[in-house]
Scaffold this active site. Sequence first.
Site, mmCIF file in Angstrom:
data_model
loop_
_atom_site.group_PDB
_atom_site.id
_atom_site.type_symbol
_atom_site.label_atom_id
_atom_site.label_comp_id
_atom_site.label_asym_id
_atom_site.label_seq_id
_atom_site.Cartn_x
_atom_site.Cartn_y
_atom_site.Cartn_z
ATOM 1 C CB CYS A 173 -2.170 -1.970 4.649
ATOM 2 S SG CYS A 173 -0.644 -1.702 3.745
ATOM 3 C CB CYS A 176 -0.036 1.525 4.692
ATOM 4 S SG CYS A 176 -0.409 0.149 3.657
ATOM 5 C CG ASP A 177 -2.626 1.893 8.109
ATOM 6 O OD1 ASP A 177 -2.250 2.944 7.563
ATOM 7 O OD2 ASP A 177 -3.690 1.325 7.815
HETATM 8 C C1 LIG Z 1 -4.958 0.089 3.412
HETATM 9 C C2 LIG Z 1 -3.968 -0.039 2.288
HETATM 10 C C3 LIG Z 1 -2.798 0.672 2.345
HETATM 11 C C4 LIG Z 1 -1.855 0.563 1.321
HETATM 12 N N1 LIG Z 1 -0.705 1.295 1.413
HETATM 13 C C5 LIG Z 1 0.198 1.242 0.424
HETATM 14 C C6 LIG Z 1 1.381 2.037 0.479
HETATM 15 O O1 LIG Z 1 1.623 2.776 1.430
HETATM 16 N N2 LIG Z 1 2.231 1.945 -0.571
HETATM 17 C C7 LIG Z 1 2.013 1.136 -1.646
HETATM 18 O O2 LIG Z 1 2.814 1.135 -2.579
HETATM 19 N N3 LIG Z 1 0.906 0.365 -1.706
HETATM 20 C C8 LIG Z 1 -0.004 0.396 -0.705
HETATM 21 N N4 LIG Z 1 -1.131 -0.375 -0.770
HETATM 22 C C9 LIG Z 1 -1.342 -1.231 -1.964
HETATM 23 C C10 LIG Z 1 -1.811 -0.379 -3.161
HETATM 24 O O3 LIG Z 1 -2.877 0.458 -2.778
HETATM 25 C C11 LIG Z 1 -2.228 -1.276 -4.312
HETATM 26 O O4 LIG Z 1 -1.144 -2.104 -4.660
HETATM 27 C C12 LIG Z 1 -2.644 -0.468 -5.534
HETATM 28 O O5 LIG Z 1 -3.692 0.423 -5.235
HETATM 29 C C13 LIG Z 1 -3.083 -1.392 -6.661
HETATM 30 O O6 LIG Z 1 -3.534 -0.622 -7.726
HETATM 31 P P1 LIG Z 1 -4.522 -1.236 -8.815
HETATM 32 O O7 LIG Z 1 -4.849 -0.131 -9.743
HETATM 33 O O8 LIG Z 1 -3.962 -2.479 -9.364
HETATM 34 O O9 LIG Z 1 -5.803 -1.688 -7.999
HETATM 35 P P2 LIG Z 1 -6.774 -0.891 -7.025
HETATM 36 O O10 LIG Z 1 -6.112 0.216 -6.344
HETATM 37 O O11 LIG Z 1 -7.423 -1.959 -6.215
HETATM 38 O O12 LIG Z 1 -7.848 -0.262 -8.015
HETATM 39 C C14 LIG Z 1 -8.781 -1.076 -8.656
HETATM 40 C C15 LIG Z 1 -9.838 -0.198 -9.270
HETATM 41 O O13 LIG Z 1 -10.762 -0.996 -9.990
HETATM 42 C C16 LIG Z 1 -12.085 -0.644 -9.616
HETATM 43 N N5 LIG Z 1 -12.939 -1.805 -9.845
HETATM 44 C C17 LIG Z 1 -13.023 -2.949 -9.130
HETATM 45 N N6 LIG Z 1 -13.927 -3.776 -9.694
HETATM 46 C C18 LIG Z 1 -14.407 -3.144 -10.794
HETATM 47 C C19 LIG Z 1 -15.362 -3.484 -11.798
HETATM 48 N N7 LIG Z 1 -16.014 -4.637 -11.788
HETATM 49 N N8 LIG Z 1 -15.614 -2.586 -12.774
HETATM 50 C C20 LIG Z 1 -14.963 -1.401 -12.813
HETATM 51 N N9 LIG Z 1 -14.046 -1.034 -11.891
HETATM 52 C C21 LIG Z 1 -13.773 -1.895 -10.899
HETATM 53 C C22 LIG Z 1 -11.950 -0.217 -8.167
HETATM 54 O O14 LIG Z 1 -13.054 0.542 -7.740
HETATM 55 C C23 LIG Z 1 -10.670 0.585 -8.258
HETATM 56 O O15 LIG Z 1 -10.898 1.870 -8.762
HETATM 57 C C24 LIG Z 1 -2.092 -0.288 0.225
HETATM 58 C C25 LIG Z 1 -3.281 -1.009 0.158
HETATM 59 C C26 LIG Z 1 -4.214 -0.882 1.171
HETATM 60 C C27 LIG Z 1 -5.501 -1.643 1.093
#
Ligand SMILES: Cc1cc2nc3c(=O)[nH]c(=O)nc-3n(C[C@H](O)[C@H](O)[C@H](O)COP(=O)(O)OP(=O)(O)OC[C@H]3O[C@@H](n4cnc5c(N)ncnc54)[C@H](O)[C@@H]3O)c2cc1C
Length: 347
Positions: A173, A176-177
Amino acid sequence: MKDVKNMAGVTDTVEFDIKPEEEIKSETETKPKAAIDAPDSGSYDAIIIGGGPAGTTGGVYLARKMINTLLISPDLGGQVLRTSEVENYPGFKTISGWELANEFKENLMQYRIHLRIGDRVVAVELSENGGIVQTEMGSEYSFKSLVVATGTRSRLLGVPGEKEFYGRGVTYCATCDGPLYKGEKVAVIGGGNSALTAANDLLSLGCTVQVINFLPEVQADAVLVEKSKSHGNITFHTNHQIEEIVGDMSVNGIIIHDRESGETAKLDVSGVFIEIGLIPNSTFAEGILELNDRKEIVVDCFCRTNIPGIFAAGDVTNVPNKQIIIAAGEGAKAALGINDYLLKKKL
Ligand SMILES: Cc1cc2nc3c(=O)[nH]c(=O)nc-3n(C[C@H](O)[C@H](O)[C@H](O)COP(=O)(O)OP(=O)(O)OC[C@H]3O[C@@H](n4cnc5c(N)ncnc54)[C@H](O)[C@@H]3O)c2cc1C
């Protein structure tokens, strides 16, 4: 006490009942957690799959509507747990990913919701007015409505050094980093739009950027490529493959292989930004929900999927711009959509 203007512009004096800080603190600390561990089976009005920003926000909204809800996830926090610093989530100038994830968790835990943490959904079966989810640990839960909020995972390069140096030079990312590598020599792996966007972000941070692309041509939009070239501090290694990421305590280089000449070279870099795509966690939804060609779940602006009563939110969907605030907002929308759905269907 404070002077305020009323609607007619006349100054009134109002008294706020401000509690001493210690009193507020002790109330917060002693407030019981209402969330409880789910039993191994059960029937729910709503099930949320995923514990990231979308899932936890959806959980807060559903629980506040007193909807009998179960959230199933391996973790509470999702990708936020993998983020070092977050500087773009409203309310926090800067917060570590772990702390922000904990804020989401604490917010959720104060409501009455069933949690199945440490497990994951492996299958969904539909029936009339709902369906059943099956988990990896063998539990089965029935639902009247469902939110899929399973997010994405980064596509891995699969080379030596990638896992070993994750968080110590290897990152997925740039948004972020990137600031951690200000002015340094870095490599961006990939040639698509996200790779070139990352390269441009890093160039604007004063980095010297080496782009390593497997294919002979860069696939990113011309405008991004032109912008990056205008910086002058970028070198493209097309038709090259990464063989290894090397270093000691942290990354100090990459070994690249020219696919045409067969030559191998070491590039000195302190950061490796792997931008070869995200994979939506939507496998269990295949054949049930409409997915696009990127395997994202297709939703409308109410987070509705093609199946009535099944909603999806956050990074796993076709909604653009994968960010925490967007995922959280979509989670809230999905939960409110479920509330409407259950009311209208009188389920
Ligand atoms: C390294 C990194 C840095 C980032 N930095 C930023 C930042 O600074 N600012 C920003 O706005 N965004 C940032 N992002 C992006 C941000 O983290 C994501 O957009 C956000 O977390 C998405 O949220 P979500 O709930 O849709 O999915 P996720 O955060 O991916 O959560 C998905 C969840 O579903 C669970 N899951 C997956 N498969 C299953 C299954 N089969 N059954 C049950 N549970 C399951 C996972 O374990 C997790 O808990 C970053 C991403 C990364 C990878």
